[in-house]
Design a protein around this motif. Sequence first.
Motif: not given
Ligand code: ZN
Length: 387
Positions: A15, A203, A205, A239
């Motif tokens: 990512d 996870h 952002h 992230n």
């Molecule tokens: Zn991601």
Amino acid sequence: MAEGKIFIFDTTLRDGEQVPGCKLNTKEKVELALKLEELGVDIIEAGFPISSPGDFSSVEEISKAVTDVTVCGLTRAVKKDIEVAAEALKKAKRPRIHTGIGTSDLHIKYKFNSTYEEILQRAVEAVKYAKNFVDDVEFYAEDAGRSNIEFLARVTEAVIAAGATVVNIPDTTGYCLPHQYGEKIAYLINNVPNIDKAILSCHCHNDLGLATANSIAGVIAGARQIECTINGIGERAGNTSLEEVVMVLKQHELGLHTNVKTELLNPVSRLVSDTMRMPVQPNKAIVGANAFSHSSGIHQDGFLKEATTYEIINPKEVGADSSQIVLTARSGRSALAFRFKNLGFEFNRDEVDELYQQFLVVADAKKEVIDEDLKQLAEAFKAAVSA
Ligand code: ZN
Ligand code: KIV
């Protein structure tokens, strides 16, 4: 599994590498993977093998190079993706396939032109198919942050029943507030009957600057894995930043811990920044150039009396250079005397008072007063006194 252990899933090479303008070659990725292993992360997401021959070979080479850490390859909920990921991971000692599909109404309608039932079926089939190749299968419910929570719970239950060992709850668009993200995790823990057979992963952002806060809310609510990148790099606003979540968990007594060797955080941050040619913003927590710099007089005076008045982390603990006393027009006499002393000039109180007025003239003309300026001031002052 130790109760409070938080697994650190590093996705800098997948990512993180999606950030515009920083393509890495296989050699660079292997070098970074070895450093991440030394840093103490638990899982390295090495790439998206079907996306390109280069990414395939990076996942393959990283699988051969690392020894202790789990190596993970990303796929869509597509058989061919899963086969290619399994092939790339063949040499890994601990391979993991990370497969998944969008679960929000927006994704189901616009990306897949599909229905809840079809998405559920594809999710289950993907996990079952991946289980033919590896034991460790992580499922991601893309855009979980905006997904209907009851549907998300159904998907979570079904993929765990199909064999998923980890269920990833991505806030793909960085939309959630920390309490909302924490509530989603808590809802899944309280409403999915087989939840104890898998762990939940955060996870997040950073579109609203909340990725770290959301990940921490997630683990407080019971998730046991955080997906993050060095320096918080990644698509758009990035992230969750690895160094931030690791240090939050170290600083606060939440009963949660990671295996990360924090004294390597700054060296690894510099390596990632240099290799990706992605500068770190100076005010970035933990690894920014100013993270341990003090420039206002009030702070400098307190810091020089006792460092903990203005520093919650000892820079050595995160492998940073020692704290800096930066001289600007906002600095005070104690900082000036301290910097003179470091250069070998000792002045009494009256002398510092006099020099301070001259210092302010220089400081107003420049952004920062550096050692060279101080030497000139001190030498001119001494010459004037002895004339
Ligand atoms: Zn991601
Ligand atoms: O942000 C996201 O949803 C992702 C998934 C592919 C895990 O990166």
